[in-house]
Scaffold this motif. Structure first.
Motif, PDB file in Angstrom:
ATOM      1  N   ALA A 200      26.782  15.708   2.781  1.00  0.00           N
ATOM      2  CA  ALA A 200      27.648  16.497   1.903  1.00  0.00           C
ATOM      3  C   ALA A 200      26.899  17.670   1.279  1.00  0.00           C
ATOM      4  N   GLY A 201      27.081  18.850   1.878  1.00  0.00           N
ATOM      5  CA  GLY A 201      26.568  20.068   1.266  1.00  0.00           C
ATOM      6  C   GLY A 201      25.057  20.189   1.282  1.00  0.00           C
ATOM      7  N   TYR A 202      24.558  21.135   0.489  1.00  0.00           N
ATOM      8  CA  TYR A 202      23.119  21.348   0.391  1.00  0.00           C
ATOM      9  C   TYR A 202      22.460  20.098  -0.204  1.00  0.00           C
ATOM     10  N   ASP A 203      21.272  19.802   0.251  1.00  0.00           N
ATOM     11  CA  ASP A 203      20.543  18.642  -0.259  1.00  0.00           C
ATOM     12  C   ASP A 203      19.786  19.058  -1.521  1.00  0.00           C
ATOM     13  N   LEU A 204      20.512  19.102  -2.639  1.00  0.00           N
ATOM     14  CA  LEU A 204      19.918  19.551  -3.892  1.00  0.00           C
ATOM     15  C   LEU A 204      18.868  18.567  -4.406  1.00  0.00           C
ATOM     16  N   THR A 205      19.036  17.299  -4.086  1.00  0.00           N
ATOM     17  CA  THR A 205      18.042  16.320  -4.520  1.00  0.00           C
ATOM     18  C   THR A 205      16.689  16.643  -3.915  1.00  0.00           C
ATOM     19  N   ARG A 206      16.664  16.906  -2.607  1.00  0.00           N
ATOM     20  CA  ARG A 206      15.395  17.249  -1.957  1.00  0.00           C
ATOM     21  C   ARG A 206      14.840  18.563  -2.489  1.00  0.00           C
ATOM     22  N   LEU A 207      15.703  19.492  -2.865  1.00  0.00           N
ATOM     23  CA  LEU A 207      15.232  20.761  -3.421  1.00  0.00           C
ATOM     24  C   LEU A 207      14.525  20.534  -4.753  1.00  0.00           C
ATOM     25  N   LEU A 208      15.088  19.648  -5.576  1.00  0.00           N
ATOM     26  CA  LEU A 208      14.546  19.430  -6.911  1.00  0.00           C
ATOM     27  C   LEU A 208      13.313  18.525  -6.900  1.00  0.00           C
ATOM     28  N   VAL A 209      13.262  17.597  -5.938  1.00  0.00           N
ATOM     29  CA  VAL A 209      12.072  16.753  -5.821  1.00  0.00           C
ATOM     30  C   VAL A 209      10.908  17.641  -5.358  1.00  0.00           C
ATOM     31  N   GLY A 210       9.881  17.745  -6.180  1.00  0.00           N
ATOM     32  CA  GLY A 210       8.756  18.612  -5.859  1.00  0.00           C
ATOM     33  C   GLY A 210       8.854  20.001  -6.451  1.00  0.00           C
ATOM     34  N   SER A 211       9.890  20.272  -7.246  1.00  0.00           N
ATOM     35  CA  SER A 211      10.054  21.621  -7.809  1.00  0.00           C
ATOM     36  C   SER A 211       9.225  21.839  -9.071  1.00  0.00           C
ATOM     37  N   GLU A 212       8.520  20.810  -9.532  1.00  0.00           N
ATOM     38  CA  GLU A 212       7.537  20.929 -10.610  1.00  0.00           C
ATOM     39  C   GLU A 212       8.127  21.461 -11.917  1.00  0.00           C
ATOM     40  N   GLY A 213       9.380  21.107 -12.195  1.00  0.00           N
ATOM     41  CA  GLY A 213       9.994  21.510 -13.447  1.00  0.00           C
ATOM     42  C   GLY A 213      10.432  22.953 -13.501  1.00  0.00           C
ATOM     43  N   THR A 214      10.427  23.650 -12.369  1.00  0.00           N
ATOM     44  CA  THR A 214      10.766  25.075 -12.359  1.00  0.00           C
ATOM     45  C   THR A 214      12.239  25.347 -12.109  1.00  0.00           C
ATOM     46  N   LEU A 215      13.006  24.314 -11.718  1.00  0.00           N
ATOM     47  CA  LEU A 215      14.428  24.519 -11.406  1.00  0.00           C
ATOM     48  C   LEU A 215      15.352  23.703 -12.306  1.00  0.00           C
ATOM     49  N   GLY A 216      14.822  22.755 -13.044  1.00  0.00           N
ATOM     50  CA  GLY A 216      15.646  21.933 -13.913  1.00  0.00           C
ATOM     51  C   GLY A 216      14.806  20.854 -14.563  1.00  0.00           C
ATOM     52  N   VAL A 217      15.359  20.227 -15.602  1.00  0.00           N
ATOM     53  CA  VAL A 217      14.672  19.134 -16.288  1.00  0.00           C
ATOM     54  C   VAL A 217      15.394  17.842 -15.923  1.00  0.00           C
ATOM     55  N   MET A 218      14.710  16.943 -15.264  1.00  0.00           N
ATOM     56  CA  MET A 218      15.320  15.693 -14.808  1.00  0.00           C
ATOM     57  C   MET A 218      15.513  14.739 -15.990  1.00  0.00           C
ATOM     58  N   THR A 219      16.713  14.158 -16.072  1.00  0.00           N
ATOM     59  CA  THR A 219      17.006  13.234 -17.166  1.00  0.00           C
ATOM     60  C   THR A 219      17.393  11.838 -16.674  1.00  0.00           C
ATOM     61  N   GLU A 220      17.784  11.698 -15.412  1.00  0.00           N
ATOM     62  CA  GLU A 220      18.001  10.400 -14.790  1.00  0.00           C
ATOM     63  C   GLU A 220      17.555  10.491 -13.338  1.00  0.00           C
ATOM     64  N   ILE A 221      16.966   9.409 -12.842  1.00  0.00           N
ATOM     65  CA  ILE A 221      16.440   9.397 -11.483  1.00  0.00           C
ATOM     66  C   ILE A 221      16.796   8.063 -10.842  1.00  0.00           C
TER      67      ILE A 221
END
Length: 472
Positions: A200-221
């Motif tokens: 389903a769509g772009y794999d945003l999870t894979r984009l954010l994993v490894g982004s080192e806090g530069t694209l968003g602040v993770m609050t649940e994993i």
């Protein structure tokens, strides 16, 4: 050996933090916001050798709403926000190189839901890997990713961490299923699901994993869990040379032995660990191995590896059959960094974490050992060699410009060698500040420009951990 062609750019361009923002943070967060110098200095350094001025304030988030409000206030004033977990990063990830506020999520440390039947768990980002495994120990499941340090799950996700178990269980990339994230505008989004796969769509999870806090602040994993193995056995084996230990590892992997852990520890490291942990290990290159499975499969795996090791001169194959013995050995391995630093009082370690295809491991490692030996700089060498990943730690006097320059030159030569062999400049620590130039060498200008375009689209004010991965 040519050194990388792109020098690391300087991201140190401080931004002003308006008094109005500090007042707004104090009004919203009260005692959860601190501008005390000791608190700010603590949040302005990690375990690496780089230094920068501390943040202007620290906000201790207790909830997603806290994160959302802090980011929205920072966005209102275009002030940087640097996520902070356990502070165990090595590449300057949490340094406030452009000023701003540190957003500490370590108090967001709860297990939110355990879905044992589906082998998943959802947690807040501040929980550490040890605390997570302690919380789920009664389920018969465990979370296997083990980077050594008792890092937070949020930090491990942000850096795409791996560690000692990666050869069998993979890295954070393979084990994160879904995220809740606060974006640069303060919006809360969710990526992924608990399903094992999706188209389903772009794999945003894979984009954010490894982004080192530069694209968003993770609050649940949401991460995968695994059944605790029926049987676990660990062993150590000493070798006449590093090459013999590496050749044993390569043949073990190429034969398809499903070994859970295989760690290389060089003679320098063994000597340091013996002094630090009061052990009496043979001060020779060593493999520390662990086998998971049924009793029969563990015995078969161990016998196969023992036969391979004997072909390369491996001797003193010793078993750690009890949980206490295994814990003692793995604790000593995880304390190698601290043992090394204590071996030269006042030093700092410049750490490397290149990773190469397993077939090229010996080529990369042996030439790099020769260079390190010739340099005269004290060093230690450990590695998750089952997946081609290893770490040099060059122990330098932080006040000696000559030692720092020599260590950085060794690092440059190592990275160039790894890239030439089809490897990467960072197998698990991330880019941060220290490897920004290396990323250009590895990925190329076009790929890094695409990363910049994504960053600009998702964070137009460049407030989320700016100055990391690449310069804008």
């Amino acid at each position: 050996m040519n050194t990388p062609t792109h020098p690391t750019p300087s991201p140190l361009v401080p931004r002003t933090v308006p008094a109005a923002l500090l007042e707004a943070l104090a009004a919203r967060f009260g005692a959860q916001c601190s501008t005390a110098s000791a608190v700010c200095e603590q949040h302005g350094r990690d375990e690496g050798s780089l230094v920068a001025p501390p943040p202007s304030a620290v906000v201790f988030a207790h909830s997603t709403q806290d994160v959302q409000d802090a980011v929205r206030l920072a966005a209102q004033y275009a002030v940087p926000v640097i996520p902070y977990g356990a502070g165990s990063s090595l590449e300057g990830h949490l340094l406030a190189v452009q000023g701003g506020i540190s957003l500490d999520v370590s108090r967001m440390n709860q297990v939110l839901s355990v879905n044992a039947d589906d082998l998943t768990v959802t947690v807040q980002p501040g929980i550490t890997r040890k605390a997570l495994n302690d919380a789920i120990k009664d389920t018969g499941l465990f979370f296997p990713i083990d980077p050594g340090a008792d890092a937070s799950i949020g930090g491990m996700t942000a850096t795409r961490a791996s560690g000692t178990n990666a050869v069998r269980y993979g890295t954070m990339r393979e084990n994160v299923l879904a995220l809740e994230v606060v974006t640069a505008s303060g919006e809360v989004i969710r990526t992924g699901t608990r399903a094992k796969k999706s188209s389903a769509g772009y794999d945003l999870t894979r984009l954010l994993v490894g982004s080192e806090g530069t694209l968003g602040v993770m609050t649940e994993i949401t991460v995968k869990l695994y059944p605790l193995p029926e049987a676990v056995s660990a062993a150590i084996c000493s070798f006449p040379s590093i090459e013999a230990a590496v050749r044993t590892t390569i043949q073990t992997i190429q034969l398809g032995v499903p070994i859970a852990r295989v760690e290389l520890i060089d003679a320098n490291s063994v000597r340091m660990v013996n002094a630090h942990s009061k052990l009496n290990l043979r001060e020779e290159p060593m493999l520390l191995m662990e086998f998971h499975g049924s009793s029969a499969s563990v015995q078969e795996q161990a016998q196969t590896v023992q036969e391979i090791a004997s072909e390369f001169g491996g001797n003193a194959f010793e078993w750690a059959s009890t949980p206490e013995e295994r814990t003692r050995l793995w604790t000593a391995r995880h304390n190698t960094y601290f043992a090394a630093v204590q071996s030269r009082p006042g030093c700092r370690a410049i750490s490397t974490d290149t990773c190469v295809p397993i077939s090229r491991l010996a080529d990369c490692l042996l030439d790099s050992v020769a260079e390190a030996d010739a340099s005269g700089i004290p060093y230690f060498l450990v590695g998750h060699v089952g997946d081609g990943n290893f770490h040099f730690g060059y122990l330098i006097d932080p006040d000696s410009a000559a030692e720092r320059a020599s260590a950085e030159q060794l690092n440059h030569q190592l990275v160039a060698r790894a890239l030439a062999l089809g490897g990467t400049c960072t197998g698990e620590h991330g880019v941060g500040i220290h490897k920004m130039g290396f990323l250009l060498d590895e990925a190329g200008v076009g790929a890094v420009d695409m990363m910049r375009a994504i960053k600009r689209a998702l964070d137009p004010q460049n407030i989320l951990n700016p100055g990391k991965i690449f310069a804008l």
